[in-house]
Design an enzyme around this catalytic site. Sequence first.
Site, short mmCIF file in Angstrom:
data_model
loop_
_atom_site.label_atom_id
_atom_site.label_comp_id
_atom_site.label_asym_id
_atom_site.label_seq_id
_atom_site.Cartn_x
_atom_site.Cartn_y
_atom_site.Cartn_z
N LYS A 153 0.87 -1.17 0.00
CA LYS A 153 0.00 0.00 0.00
C LYS A 153 0.91 1.23 0.00
CE LYS A 153 -3.85 2.14 2.56
NZ LYS A 153 -4.75 2.05 3.72
N SER A 190 -9.75 2.37 2.86
CA SER A 190 -8.81 3.08 2.03
C SER A 190 -7.84 2.17 1.27
CB SER A 190 -8.00 4.04 2.90
OG SER A 190 -7.20 3.31 3.81
N SER A 248 -10.25 -0.04 6.97
CA SER A 248 -9.60 0.15 5.67
C SER A 248 -8.94 -1.10 5.07
CB SER A 248 -8.55 1.27 5.77
OG SER A 248 -9.19 2.51 5.70
#
Lengths: 479, 95, 484
Positions: free
Chosen positions: C76, C151, C175
């Site tokens: 990420k 997210s 997330s």
Amino acid sequence: MQWETVIGLEIHAQLATNSKIFSGASIAFGADPNTQACNVDLGMPGVLPVLNEEVVRMAVKFGTAIGAELGKRSVFARKNYFYPDLPKGYQISQYELPIVGLGHVDIVLDDGVVKRIGVTRAHLEEDAGKSLHEDFHGMTGIDLNRAGTPLLEIVSEPDMRSAKEAVAYAKMIHQIIRYIDICDGNMQEGSFRVDANVSMRPKGQEEFGTRAELKNINSFRFLEKAINFEIERQIDVLESGGEVVQETRLYDADKDETRSMRSKEEANDYRYFPDPDLLPVEFDDDFITAVTADMPELPEARRQRFMDQYGLSIQDAVTLVSSRMQADYFEAVVAVSGDAKLSANWVMGELTAALNKEGQEISDTPVSAEMLGGLIQRILDNTISGKIAKQVFDAMWNGEGSVDEIIEAKGLKQITDSGAIEQIVDEVIAANPQQVENYRSAEEQKRGKMIGFFVGQVMKASKGKANPQQVNELLKQKL
Amino acid sequence: MSLARDDVEKIAHLARLAVSEDELDSVAAGLSDILQMVEQMSAVDTEGVTPMAHPLHMVQPLRPDRVSEENQRELFQSIAPQTEDGLYLVPKVIE
Amino acid sequence: MHNKSISELAAGLRAGEFSSVELVQHYLERISSLDPQLNSYISVCNETALEQAAHADQQIAAGDANPLTGLPIAQKDIFCTKGVKTSCGSHMLDKFISPYDATVVARMKQAGAITLGKANMDEFAMGSSNETSWYGPVKNPWDLEKVPGGSSGGSAAAVAARLCVAATGTDTGGSIRQPAAFCGITGMKPTYGRVSRYGMIAFASSLDQGGPMTRSAEDAAILLQAMAGVDPHDSTSVDEPVPNYSATLNDDLSGLKIGLPKEYFDSGLDDQVAKSIEEAIEEYKKLGAEVVDVSLPNTGLAVPTYYVVAPAECSSNLARFDGVRYGHRCEDPQDLEDLYKRSRSEGFGAEVKRRIMIGTYALSAGYYDAYYLKAQQIRHLISDDFKQAFEQVDVIMGPTTPTTAFGIGEKADDPVTMYLSDIYTIAVNLAGLPGMSIPVRPVDGRPVGLQIIGNYFAEARLLNVAHRLQQTTDWHQSAPGGFE
């Protein structure tokens, strides 16, 4: 109207660790800009603080030294504000739960009276970087080497009533941090920074007046001057019917005045909250015991002991304990000489004068405590007089040898052979018939003074080596 | 709780964000919506409840006082917007 | 090749069936042909990935391989990766080449994993749909009109679309779990402090936690093994031994007590989603588990509490982005204030600014007690709810999200509605507990996530519970059309 001054001090002491409070970067002074600012100090995205164990130990030592309650659970908080020398946009400090709680120190005033000053709290925090305003095409340069240097902020109660008291308190805190060796105390380099909150109130009034905070003070002398200037300024304002404004004022040593920081006076809203990157700091009594095991005798205790053990006056004791090294030196001198009062006089007199003249610290002295003790011994055993001793001291200072070597080499040994002294006395009497006549015709009360002339002549003729007591007695007989 | 334009101006200044005159009303409305949702909290009796700052009841670990970082100024300043002589430059700070 | 599990791929590498270079090339080709429709990557590390693969092949040949050696993983873009752009989905950090590695990145490298690229995400991890990314929204591989969740939307989409072997994510309020649910993959948010946050760009420090996003619980166990453990750079990382997560995957579930909180099955839950969840629970009963009704009475307060705590921390965490030392700086600042205000306003997107302002307000003088302190107190109550529930049960189960993936743009203009879609995941972060989402029977071709919540440090148990279901069902194995 009679005004009373109320002063409280905030002292920032940089802790003498190897590394920063929350990172492994060095805190050594004077490095090239930004060469000692690591990713944590620069507030890079994603970095996290990890607390340096030494700062906790140092804070605990300080707390113990001032008899404070120790916050066995203290919490770091973020103080949020934007400034270019504050890389994260917040300073990690302690707010609600500081590591050191209420404590106190005792100061000695000029008249020898001891006054207790409360220390509200002391907390750990990180220092900010430095802004350099030299001209970079009209821009400011930022050096973050200092960012993250550990600070202990020591906040006093508003217990001081004059600039002198404030200086005495600041010096006492300075002595303590030097005694327990947690800060180098260098005010020029900013390792020990003093801010003063000064306000005035009509004598007898309980309520405090509005205070001004004085910053940018980098010596004890300037602290006294800045406060005294500020007291005068505030009295002028108040007596001309004005009001003191709560503000920060910078002390300008060149002009000897304080002036308002003209930056926009906006209400600060620091939005303190517990720093979620750090956990509560906790320690128990065993930790405190271990940390304080090697604490030296502190200035206040030592001052009292010097008075009790050596029979010194409070003022002499205060002077001697003002630095740990000087107090150690004094005790080493006494150990050799055996006479505390004379040792105290020599340390505070000749030695201090010589050091001051050379701009040196006691650690630099060429005359060791053993040497000075030996010198005093020679005064006490009548080998030399006090006056000759000063010559010997100067010779030792210049590295000319030990006490006895110098006395021997220079032939400074006191003349105690009464035959030799008698001869000189006779010569002096013979050489000054007029003075002898005057003396003999004078009244008894006046003779005491007049004999001084003959003593002086004899000492001069003996190059100061004649035993003054013997000279006196012989003169009285012969005249 | 509903925010007025000057509340937004004050908050934006504290946070160093620029909110233009034109945006003030819509930003105020957007923030007020969120605050209204948050308002549910006020109905809860929290008398005597200890605030929870951390999920776990741990104490702060301590780092030995050792210098472990080396000078990496060149690397760090390679991503800086403006530097000179090893310093970060910003518009003149007025003291 | 891209449908194989981590252990199958590792075995293939060791057996010489294919090399790490070939594996990486295969994924790079898939990314170049398939990712344009998804936008799951912000950066693809073509060259360095191949270099790392060549090195991994040498290690494998030398018999010096770890379970992850030679396997291409997506990080990420919140994890700082030395020498690689680490944008956090923000214009603010578009030019930020990280000068250091996050602990998670360093540990994955240490374990031999290859950084294939940096996954797209909501800006600074603030979002539930991946629509707040400065690099544009990510599409859900199951339905390109839908959001992948957020997210960690890029990570979830990339794993689901087989554009990496596995990915890392971070979870502040759901997330990892919510995008895992929307994309039909397995995602775990470990106990707060289990995985180091050092180098993970902070959103809300007391809630953020990194974790694995994979196609199965078995893979998640291997990834978590590499990620977890105390870190001297993170004061909040926990010094607890890390168990062997793979060793207990097959433990028997008979007697397992599953708590079903009634608040997670209320009127807000989509009927069809509810059915899928109930079906999965039935499977657990067949595996010998026992179901107990529990209550988490303060569930409704989780979203309001979170939207004080998280913005408060973020308002402070994001103050460092000031245009001075790195990141976006506005053109020709007139003065210091102008530098700050324009750099930050240009660098941050609308959602980030909104949360900074909410947080600033919640901490400001006169409001601190009513907002921040109050929220921290309610956080305690929420945490106590779980404590009581875990006195009765081993794990708590329920839906990860109230609905399946919603449409792109559907909630973008209504922050509060968007926030409320995280109602089932947020409380877990406030309490600091571990939670997982695993795929169960989809609804209308769209994935549904079963959330499994455990007690502190019960990651091994959660992986075991998830794995046993995945042994008896194949919901986790289906691939989205076009990405098989």
